[in-house]
Design a protein around this motif. Sequence first.
Motif, PDB file in Angstrom:
ATOM      1  N   LEU A 317       0.781  -1.426   0.001  1.00  0.00           N
ATOM      2  CA  LEU A 317      -0.153  -0.095  -0.108  1.00  0.00           C
ATOM      3  C   LEU A 317       0.758   1.434   0.076  1.00  0.00           C
ATOM      4  O   LEU A 317       0.653   2.271  -0.521  1.00  0.00           O
ATOM      5  N   GLN A 318       2.092   1.165   0.812  1.00  0.00           N
ATOM      6  CA  GLN A 318       2.747   2.290   0.887  1.00  0.00           C
ATOM      7  C   GLN A 318       3.374   2.814  -0.760  1.00  0.00           C
ATOM      8  O   GLN A 318       3.477   3.803  -0.930  1.00  0.00           O
ATOM      9  N   GLU A 319       3.888   1.576  -1.286  1.00  0.00           N
ATOM     10  CA  GLU A 319       4.385   1.883  -2.640  1.00  0.00           C
ATOM     11  C   GLU A 319       3.245   2.683  -3.592  1.00  0.00           C
ATOM     12  O   GLU A 319       3.446   3.555  -4.444  1.00  0.00           O
ATOM     13  N   ARG A 320       2.045   2.245  -3.283  1.00  0.00           N
ATOM     14  CA  ARG A 320       0.990   2.866  -3.965  1.00  0.00           C
ATOM     15  C   ARG A 320       0.561   4.206  -3.342  1.00  0.00           C
ATOM     16  O   ARG A 320      -0.306   4.849  -3.841  1.00  0.00           O
ATOM     17  N   GLY A 321       1.035   4.739  -2.454  1.00  0.00           N
ATOM     18  CA  GLY A 321       0.773   5.958  -1.655  1.00  0.00           C
ATOM     19  C   GLY A 321      -0.311   5.981  -0.832  1.00  0.00           C
ATOM     20  O   GLY A 321      -0.852   6.934  -0.358  1.00  0.00           O
ATOM     21  N   VAL A 322      -0.952   4.541  -0.291  1.00  0.00           N
ATOM     22  CA  VAL A 322      -1.827   4.491   0.515  1.00  0.00           C
ATOM     23  C   VAL A 322      -1.203   4.530   2.004  1.00  0.00           C
ATOM     24  O   VAL A 322      -0.542   3.309   1.994  1.00  0.00           O
ATOM     25  N   GLY A 323      -1.647   5.326   2.866  1.00  0.00           N
ATOM     26  CA  GLY A 323      -1.056   5.261   4.230  1.00  0.00           C
ATOM     27  C   GLY A 323      -1.868   4.267   4.965  1.00  0.00           C
ATOM     28  O   GLY A 323      -2.949   3.821   4.827  1.00  0.00           O
ATOM     29  N   SER A 324      -1.050   3.780   6.151  1.00  0.00           N
ATOM     30  CA  SER A 324      -1.642   2.939   7.017  1.00  0.00           C
ATOM     31  C   SER A 324      -0.618   2.638   8.248  1.00  0.00           C
ATOM     32  O   SER A 324       0.351   3.207   8.018  1.00  0.00           O
ATOM     33  N   MET A 325      -1.197   2.352   9.388  1.00  0.00           N
ATOM     34  CA  MET A 325      -0.420   2.251  10.536  1.00  0.00           C
ATOM     35  C   MET A 325      -0.813   0.940  11.313  1.00  0.00           C
ATOM     36  O   MET A 325      -1.851   0.376  11.057  1.00  0.00           O
ATOM     37  N   ILE A 326       0.260   0.585  12.001  1.00  0.00           N
ATOM     38  CA  ILE A 326      -0.049  -0.731  13.135  1.00  0.00           C
ATOM     39  C   ILE A 326      -0.052   0.018  14.471  1.00  0.00           C
ATOM     40  O   ILE A 326       0.742   0.388  15.003  1.00  0.00           O
ATOM     41  N   TYR A 327      -1.294  -0.284  15.023  1.00  0.00           N
ATOM     42  CA  TYR A 327      -1.736   0.140  16.341  1.00  0.00           C
ATOM     43  C   TYR A 327      -2.042  -1.349  16.846  1.00  0.00           C
ATOM     44  O   TYR A 327      -3.173  -1.680  16.699  1.00  0.00           O
ATOM     45  N   TYR A 328      -1.180  -2.063  17.663  1.00  0.00           N
ATOM     46  CA  TYR A 328      -0.093  -1.612  18.120  1.00  0.00           C
ATOM     47  C   TYR A 328       0.732  -2.871  17.855  1.00  0.00           C
ATOM     48  O   TYR A 328       0.512  -3.986  17.893  1.00  0.00           O
ATOM     49  N   PRO A 329       2.118  -2.658  17.500  1.00  0.00           N
ATOM     50  CA  PRO A 329       2.914  -3.898  17.018  1.00  0.00           C
ATOM     51  C   PRO A 329       3.375  -4.604  17.934  1.00  0.00           C
ATOM     52  O   PRO A 329       3.527  -5.797  17.762  1.00  0.00           O
ATOM     53  N   VAL A 330       3.557  -4.180  19.398  1.00  0.00           N
ATOM     54  CA  VAL A 330       3.991  -4.985  20.217  1.00  0.00           C
ATOM     55  C   VAL A 330       2.901  -4.727  21.661  1.00  0.00           C
ATOM     56  O   VAL A 330       3.008  -3.571  21.957  1.00  0.00           O
ATOM     57  N   PRO A 331       2.411  -5.685  21.949  1.00  0.00           N
ATOM     58  CA  PRO A 331       1.593  -5.540  23.236  1.00  0.00           C
ATOM     59  C   PRO A 331       2.408  -5.220  24.292  1.00  0.00           C
ATOM     60  O   PRO A 331       3.880  -5.512  24.261  1.00  0.00           O
ATOM     61  N   LEU A 332       1.751  -4.578  25.308  1.00  0.00           N
ATOM     62  CA  LEU A 332       2.579  -3.924  26.582  1.00  0.00           C
ATOM     63  C   LEU A 332       3.216  -5.149  27.206  1.00  0.00           C
ATOM     64  O   LEU A 332       4.275  -4.769  27.793  1.00  0.00           O
ATOM     65  N   HIS A 333       2.683  -6.343  27.606  1.00  0.00           N
ATOM     66  CA  HIS A 333       3.405  -7.309  28.201  1.00  0.00           C
ATOM     67  C   HIS A 333       4.525  -7.975  27.602  1.00  0.00           C
ATOM     68  O   HIS A 333       5.234  -8.546  28.411  1.00  0.00           O
ATOM     69  N   GLN A 334       4.888  -7.239  26.319  1.00  0.00           N
ATOM     70  CA  GLN A 334       5.921  -8.088  25.687  1.00  0.00           C
ATOM     71  C   GLN A 334       7.213  -6.663  25.604  1.00  0.00           C
ATOM     72  O   GLN A 334       8.183  -6.903  24.860  1.00  0.00           O
ATOM     73  N   GLN A 335       6.661  -5.561  26.096  1.00  0.00           N
ATOM     74  CA  GLN A 335       7.618  -4.419  26.091  1.00  0.00           C
ATOM     75  C   GLN A 335       8.706  -4.688  27.026  1.00  0.00           C
ATOM     76  O   GLN A 335       8.706  -5.084  28.032  1.00  0.00           O
ATOM     77  N   THR A 336      10.005  -4.165  26.379  1.00  0.00           N
ATOM     78  CA  THR A 336      11.162  -4.478  27.185  1.00  0.00           C
ATOM     79  C   THR A 336      11.002  -3.649  28.778  1.00  0.00           C
ATOM     80  O   THR A 336      11.408  -4.354  29.683  1.00  0.00           O
ATOM     81  N   CYS A 337      10.424  -2.387  28.709  1.00  0.00           N
ATOM     82  CA  CYS A 337      10.374  -1.974  30.142  1.00  0.00           C
ATOM     83  C   CYS A 337       9.310  -2.469  31.019  1.00  0.00           C
ATOM     84  O   CYS A 337       9.258  -2.250  32.110  1.00  0.00           O
ATOM     85  N   PHE A 338       8.680  -3.421  30.401  1.00  0.00           N
ATOM     86  CA  PHE A 338       7.631  -4.339  31.295  1.00  0.00           C
ATOM     87  C   PHE A 338       8.105  -5.605  31.717  1.00  0.00           C
ATOM     88  O   PHE A 338       7.385  -6.492  32.063  1.00  0.00           O
ATOM     89  N   ARG A 339       9.364  -6.059  31.095  1.00  0.00           N
ATOM     90  CA  ARG A 339       9.765  -7.361  31.434  1.00  0.00           C
ATOM     91  C   ARG A 339       9.620  -7.803  32.916  1.00  0.00           C
ATOM     92  O   ARG A 339       9.392  -8.752  33.284  1.00  0.00           O
ATOM     93  N   PHE A 340      10.104  -6.667  33.777  1.00  0.00           N
ATOM     94  CA  PHE A 340       9.827  -7.002  35.250  1.00  0.00           C
ATOM     95  C   PHE A 340       8.712  -7.595  35.815  1.00  0.00           C
ATOM     96  O   PHE A 340       8.675  -8.159  36.864  1.00  0.00           O
TER      97      PHE A 340
END
Length: 387
Positions: A317-340
């Motif tokens: 889509l990006q190549e065709r000029g159509v924007g899109s977004m990923i909300y959210y690529p990493v769930p919070l329980h897998q975020q580095t800051c929440f490893r603890f």
Amino acid sequence: MGVPVLDLTRQYASIREEVEGAIREVFETQHFILGQNGASLEKECAAHLGAAHAVWCASGTDAILLGLRALGLRRGEGVLTTSFTFFATAGAIHNAGGYPFFADVDPDTYNLDPKAVKRFLEHECAPGDDGLPVHKVTGRTIRVLMPVHIYGLCADMDALNDLARKHGLKVLEDACQAYGAAYKGRRAGTLGHLGAFSFFPTKNLGGSGDGGLMTAGDAALADHLRMLRVHGSKERYMHDEIGYNSRLDELQAAVLRVKLPRVDGWNAQRAEVAQCYHEGLDGLAQVVTPSASAGFVHIYHQYVIRAERRDELKAFLQERGVGSMIYYPVPLHQQTCFRFLGYRDGDLPHAEKAARQVLALPVFAELRREEVDEACAGIRAFYSGSR
Ligand SMILES: *Cc1c(COP(=O)(O)O)cnc(C)c1O
């Protein structure tokens, strides 16, 4: 034709004169903090949402932070929420002194799944001395349940409120993506004890900078929030508790007051865009489109599909000029800051799978029919292999 994922200049073009007039008025008075616009915005939002009280603050993140404090969260206590959300949901829990616990989402709505919440409260916790659930492994008391109305669709609040009532929990709605959304005839932010909203510029009711709002049904709670946002002070230079500097300035309030009367119309236009997508993507086996059950008013803060080969589709889509977004690529329980917190991969399978498959398509009130068609054509072209 390019299709922007969001173009705020179109909205601005439609309200330019009113916004500029409102801003000029603030400059003429040189009254920037704690003025009439902020006070009026609170009344207008409360009336619009059907909330007894509305209290501004500096951001959606602060709305959650101050909200948790006002609900009586004590240091080290647990807040049960979803892992499939913007970072601020759990960041604010931590910064309020709390400890985030995550339950999995419903794969159809991406919202906190009442069945997962029930499982957590009844199997992973046991009732403590004061009746509140205590987490068996960490020994932490759970005080607050915090659903997030993700993408502008309310969580299943009856089921969540029932569980909260049964276990003595307070309910804070993270409604930062859901200004104007409704559930069984009531607006988001009036469904729990306290609601948190964001006026970040890209939200569906966005200011020209940071801003936030808290809603409460209880007057004492609203008073407490008003105190917390100005350093815990009711009477100038007298501090009953340690609060925050969390203010919405008059310029933001003035801009938001221009936009507020239009937000229902804009939300309806978003829903029309969503309808165009539903039709444009109908029958495509590789894509699951979002939907809302009876009784839910989805405001489509985001229009999010579940897509096979999501990353390839996004690049195509990006190549065709159509924007899109990923909300959210990493769930919070897998975020580095929440490893603890000790979560492992696979602990919240629906959230993890969603993170691999979701794609947000362009959606805003002024998006044109032919732009939606262009986005849909791009998606169809990708799956038909005609590159
Ligand atoms: C945007 C957002 C927030 C934070 O709002 P800010 O105004 O950016 O601080 C919190 N939770 C969710 C779900 C959001 O989308």
